[in-house]
Scaffold this motif. Structure first.
Motif, mmCIF file in Angstrom:
data_model
loop_
_atom_site.group_PDB
_atom_site.id
_atom_site.type_symbol
_atom_site.label_atom_id
_atom_site.label_comp_id
_atom_site.label_asym_id
_atom_site.label_seq_id
_atom_site.Cartn_x
_atom_site.Cartn_y
_atom_site.Cartn_z
ATOM 1 N N VAL A 1 0.858 -1.185 0.000
ATOM 2 C CA VAL A 1 0.000 0.000 0.000
ATOM 3 C C VAL A 1 0.893 1.234 0.000
ATOM 4 O O VAL A 1 1.730 1.406 0.892
ATOM 5 C CB VAL A 1 -0.937 0.039 1.223
ATOM 6 N N VAL A 2 0.757 2.063 -1.021
ATOM 7 C CA VAL A 2 1.482 3.328 -1.096
ATOM 8 C C VAL A 2 0.483 4.441 -0.825
ATOM 9 O O VAL A 2 -0.483 4.608 -1.572
ATOM 10 C CB VAL A 2 2.131 3.515 -2.488
ATOM 11 N N ASN B 1 -4.618 13.537 -1.366
ATOM 12 C CA ASN B 1 -4.300 12.223 -0.821
ATOM 13 C C ASN B 1 -4.344 11.194 -1.952
ATOM 14 O O ASN B 1 -5.333 11.099 -2.679
ATOM 15 C CB ASN B 1 -5.290 11.823 0.267
ATOM 16 N N LYS B 2 -3.278 10.445 -2.067
ATOM 17 C CA LYS B 2 -3.169 9.450 -3.127
ATOM 18 C C LYS B 2 -2.806 8.110 -2.512
ATOM 19 O O LYS B 2 -1.982 8.034 -1.611
ATOM 20 C CB LYS B 2 -2.099 9.865 -4.130
ATOM 21 N N ARG B 3 -3.410 7.053 -3.008
ATOM 22 C CA ARG B 3 -3.073 5.725 -2.510
ATOM 23 C C ARG B 3 -3.064 4.724 -3.661
ATOM 24 O O ARG B 3 -3.886 4.795 -4.584
ATOM 25 C CB ARG B 3 -4.041 5.278 -1.427
ATOM 26 N N ILE B 4 -2.128 3.819 -3.599
ATOM 27 C CA ILE B 4 -2.018 2.737 -4.567
ATOM 28 C C ILE B 4 -1.997 1.431 -3.779
ATOM 29 O O ILE B 4 -1.184 1.257 -2.869
ATOM 30 C CB ILE B 4 -0.740 2.847 -5.417
ATOM 31 N N VAL B 5 -2.893 0.535 -4.105
ATOM 32 C CA VAL B 5 -2.928 -0.781 -3.479
ATOM 33 C C VAL B 5 -2.484 -1.806 -4.506
ATOM 34 O O VAL B 5 -3.055 -1.900 -5.602
ATOM 35 C CB VAL B 5 -4.339 -1.129 -2.960
ATOM 36 N N GLY C 1 -9.838 13.270 -1.824
ATOM 37 C CA GLY C 1 -9.882 14.606 -1.238
ATOM 38 C C GLY C 1 -8.954 14.846 -0.076
ATOM 39 O O GLY C 1 -7.853 14.313 -0.009
ATOM 40 N N ASP C 2 -9.404 15.657 0.885
ATOM 41 C CA ASP C 2 -8.508 16.181 1.899
ATOM 42 C C ASP C 2 -8.330 15.259 3.102
ATOM 43 O O ASP C 2 -7.570 15.571 4.017
ATOM 44 C CB ASP C 2 -9.017 17.554 2.388
ATOM 45 N N GLN C 3 -9.014 14.086 3.120
ATOM 46 C CA GLN C 3 -8.869 13.161 4.232
ATOM 47 C C GLN C 3 -8.034 11.950 3.801
ATOM 48 O O GLN C 3 -8.354 11.308 2.805
ATOM 49 C CB GLN C 3 -10.244 12.679 4.722
ATOM 50 N N PRO C 4 -6.967 11.639 4.523
ATOM 51 C CA PRO C 4 -6.184 10.450 4.174
ATOM 52 C C PRO C 4 -6.997 9.186 4.379
ATOM 53 O O PRO C 4 -7.940 9.155 5.172
ATOM 54 C CB PRO C 4 -5.002 10.516 5.146
ATOM 55 N N ALA C 5 -6.641 8.139 3.653
ATOM 56 C CA ALA C 5 -7.371 6.882 3.733
ATOM 57 C C ALA C 5 -7.220 6.262 5.121
ATOM 58 O O ALA C 5 -6.121 6.197 5.663
ATOM 59 C CB ALA C 5 -6.861 5.910 2.672
ATOM 60 N N SER C 6 -8.319 5.809 5.672
ATOM 61 C CA SER C 6 -8.268 5.131 6.965
ATOM 62 C C SER C 6 -7.823 3.687 6.760
ATOM 63 O O SER C 6 -7.828 3.162 5.647
ATOM 64 C CB SER C 6 -9.648 5.150 7.623
ATOM 65 N N LEU D 1 -10.372 -1.839 0.280
ATOM 66 C CA LEU D 1 -9.851 -1.760 -1.078
ATOM 67 C C LEU D 1 -8.953 -2.967 -1.390
ATOM 68 O O LEU D 1 -8.966 -3.493 -2.507
ATOM 69 C CB LEU D 1 -9.071 -0.458 -1.261
ATOM 70 N N PHE D 2 -8.203 -3.429 -0.397
ATOM 71 C CA PHE D 2 -7.332 -4.588 -0.585
ATOM 72 C C PHE D 2 -8.150 -5.825 -0.949
ATOM 73 O O PHE D 2 -7.858 -6.520 -1.928
ATOM 74 C CB PHE D 2 -6.528 -4.835 0.690
ATOM 75 N N VAL D 3 -9.191 -6.116 -0.173
ATOM 76 C CA VAL D 3 -10.011 -7.299 -0.427
ATOM 77 C C VAL D 3 -10.765 -7.158 -1.746
ATOM 78 O O VAL D 3 -10.814 -8.097 -2.557
ATOM 79 C CB VAL D 3 -10.989 -7.544 0.735
ATOM 80 N N GLU D 4 -11.349 -5.985 -1.984
ATOM 81 C CA GLU D 4 -12.099 -5.772 -3.224
ATOM 82 C C GLU D 4 -11.206 -5.922 -4.446
ATOM 83 O O GLU D 4 -11.608 -6.507 -5.460
ATOM 84 C CB GLU D 4 -12.752 -4.388 -3.213
ATOM 85 N N THR D 5 -9.992 -5.384 -4.368
ATOM 86 C CA THR D 5 -9.069 -5.467 -5.495
ATOM 87 C C THR D 5 -8.671 -6.913 -5.764
ATOM 88 O O THR D 5 -8.616 -7.356 -6.921
ATOM 89 C CB THR D 5 -7.815 -4.626 -5.225
#
Length: 436
Positions: free
Chosen positions: A108-109, A121-125, A162-167, A174-178
């Motif tokens: 997870v990035v 906020n950006k995230r890559i799983v 948006g302006d809230q980081p991923a919890s 997102l991990f399970v769905e992906t």
């Protein structure tokens, strides 16, 4: 007389002339045991997979539901057996072929950076899986598991929000769905390259606790493989091959079972559409700049998994699990790696050495500002990876370029993410364009 009338008359004639019971449906393909989701590595591996550790049960349950749906709708080339104790029961029921998923990456990035205008906020799983079809045999009181076919899978999801980081809960979801979506999108296509066949023979001799059968190595079976003994077309017992010749084999009989000459026997084999196997055996990070941005011990197995996935998908190749990462042992005639089953027990998996070992080398990364104004910088990113296959005398360096308009003041944060995504795309390009 019309064609329809002729066909109808012919059908009636066949029904009158052919004795009842001789028109039989095509036999069902042999069943394969579904054994669930494992983790690549030894008993110390769990600590290196925090996202998987938190979601182990959810991922197991979700993929089990998905596999049951695929089985019920006849989307697989073989039926699956689902049993909570299948690992303990499969040898006793003679169903030695198994299908499982092995988790090899749970990266997870997550980046958060603020400008005068907004917080981004950006995230890559990145979910790495390997589906393995393997055979389990009992030899000298120990279970031997051998991979017959495998295909790597990569679930790569990128979100810019948006302006809230991923919890942590959002990342877990997102991990399970992906992972589930990746299996759903790729499973049927990849498994179409696999066939399961039954090989029939008969008993030609018996001697105490063994029987000699008319199935040998020329028909694709191996020593240690299980063979079923049939009575009235149904399996009555299962024995293990203890001696193998080209045209016959000696099978050890189970206790309280006697085979007779002429008794029918049946072995089950799983075959891939190609006997050319590939495996990423090493990934180098020669670029000093790349090593500054990405820890080699992290980016190397990621590159190996990405390339393996795309080679399997786009190149139509049989790709074994990557040797980069995990716990591997070298043996004289084979390779073995460790996985952890659902109970946390360490299991050894064996596979043949690949016909074509593959080496990747991350030789360079670069970025520069191509244009600039008061608000944005337009940046160019470039990466180079060298592919080497000694068995095919092939070596070539591939590169890829991308551009991005970045808000001033966040370039140093975004650079790593953009190059990370570029490397993912570059491995796809290599698998697609390399003439191997």
């Amino acid at each position: 007389m019309s064609r329809i009338t002729i066909f109808t008359c012919f059908t009636l004639l066949v029904c009158l002339l052919v004795p009842a019971g001789t028109l039989q449906a095509a036999p069902e393909p042999p069943a394969v045991a579904y054994t669930g989701v494992f983790l690549m590595g030894d008993t110390h591996a769990v600590s290196r997979f925090p996202v998987y550790r938190r979601n182990r049960d959810k991922l197991n349950d979700a993929l089990r539901v998905l596999m049951k749906q695929a089985d019920q709708h006849g989307k697989l080339p073989f039926p699956l057996i689902f049993d909570s104790d299948i690992e303990d029961a499969k040898l006793s029921i003679g169903s030695t072929l198994s299908l499982a998923f092995v988790v090899v990456r749970d990266d997870v990035v997550a980046e958060s950076f603020t400008t005068t205008a907004a917080t981004i906020n950006k995230r890559i799983v990145n979910v790495g899986l390997v589906a393995i079809l393997y055979d389990s045999r009992e030899e000298e009181g120990k279970e031997r598991n051998t991979v017959l076919f495998s295909f790597p899978l990569v679930g790569y999801a990128q979100r810019l929000e948006g302006d809230q980081p991923a919890s942590e809960q959002e990342i877990d979801r997102l991990f399970v769905e992906t992972a589930v979506q990746t299996v759903r999108d790729n499973l049927v296509k990849r498994l179409s390259a696999v066939s399961v066949e039954e090989i029939d023979g008969e008993v030609i001799d018996t001697d105490g606790g063994a029987a000699v059968i008319t199935i040998g190595s020329l028909k694709g079976i191996e020593e240690g493989q299980n063979v079923g003994f049939l009575v009235n077309g149904a399996k009555a017992a299962t024995g293990r091959i203890v001696q193998l010749d080209k045209e016959r084999a000696t099978v050890a009989l189970p206790k309280d079972f006697s085979a007779t000459k002429g008794m029918q026997v049946r072995a089950t084999n799983m075959r891939a559409s190609s006997d050319e196997t590939f495996q990423v055996v090493a990934v180098k990070v020669s670029s000093k700049q790349a090593a500054k941005l990405f820890a080699p011990e992290v980016i190397a197995p990621q590159l190996a998994q990405w390339y393996s996935n795309f080679l399997s998908e786009r190149g139509g190749k049989v790709v074994l699990p990557s040797r980069v990462g995990g716990s591997w042992d070298d043996r004289a005639a084979a390779e073995t790696f460790s996985i952890l089953d659902r109970r946390g027990n360490e299991v050894r998996i064996e596979l043949p050495r690949p016909k074509y070992p593959v080496t990747l080398d991350l030789t360079g990364v670069a970025s520069k500002v191509a244009a600039s104004n008061d608000v944005n910088d337009v940046c160019l990113y470039k990466a180079w990876i060298k592919l080497t296959l000694p068995g095919k005398r092939y070596e070539k360096t591939f590169d890829l370029v991308s551009s991005k308009s970045l808000i001033k003041g966040v370039q140093s944060f975004a650079e790593k993410d953009e190059l990370y995504d570029l490397l993912y795309q570059l491995t796809a390009k290599i698998a697609k364009e390399a003439d191997i």
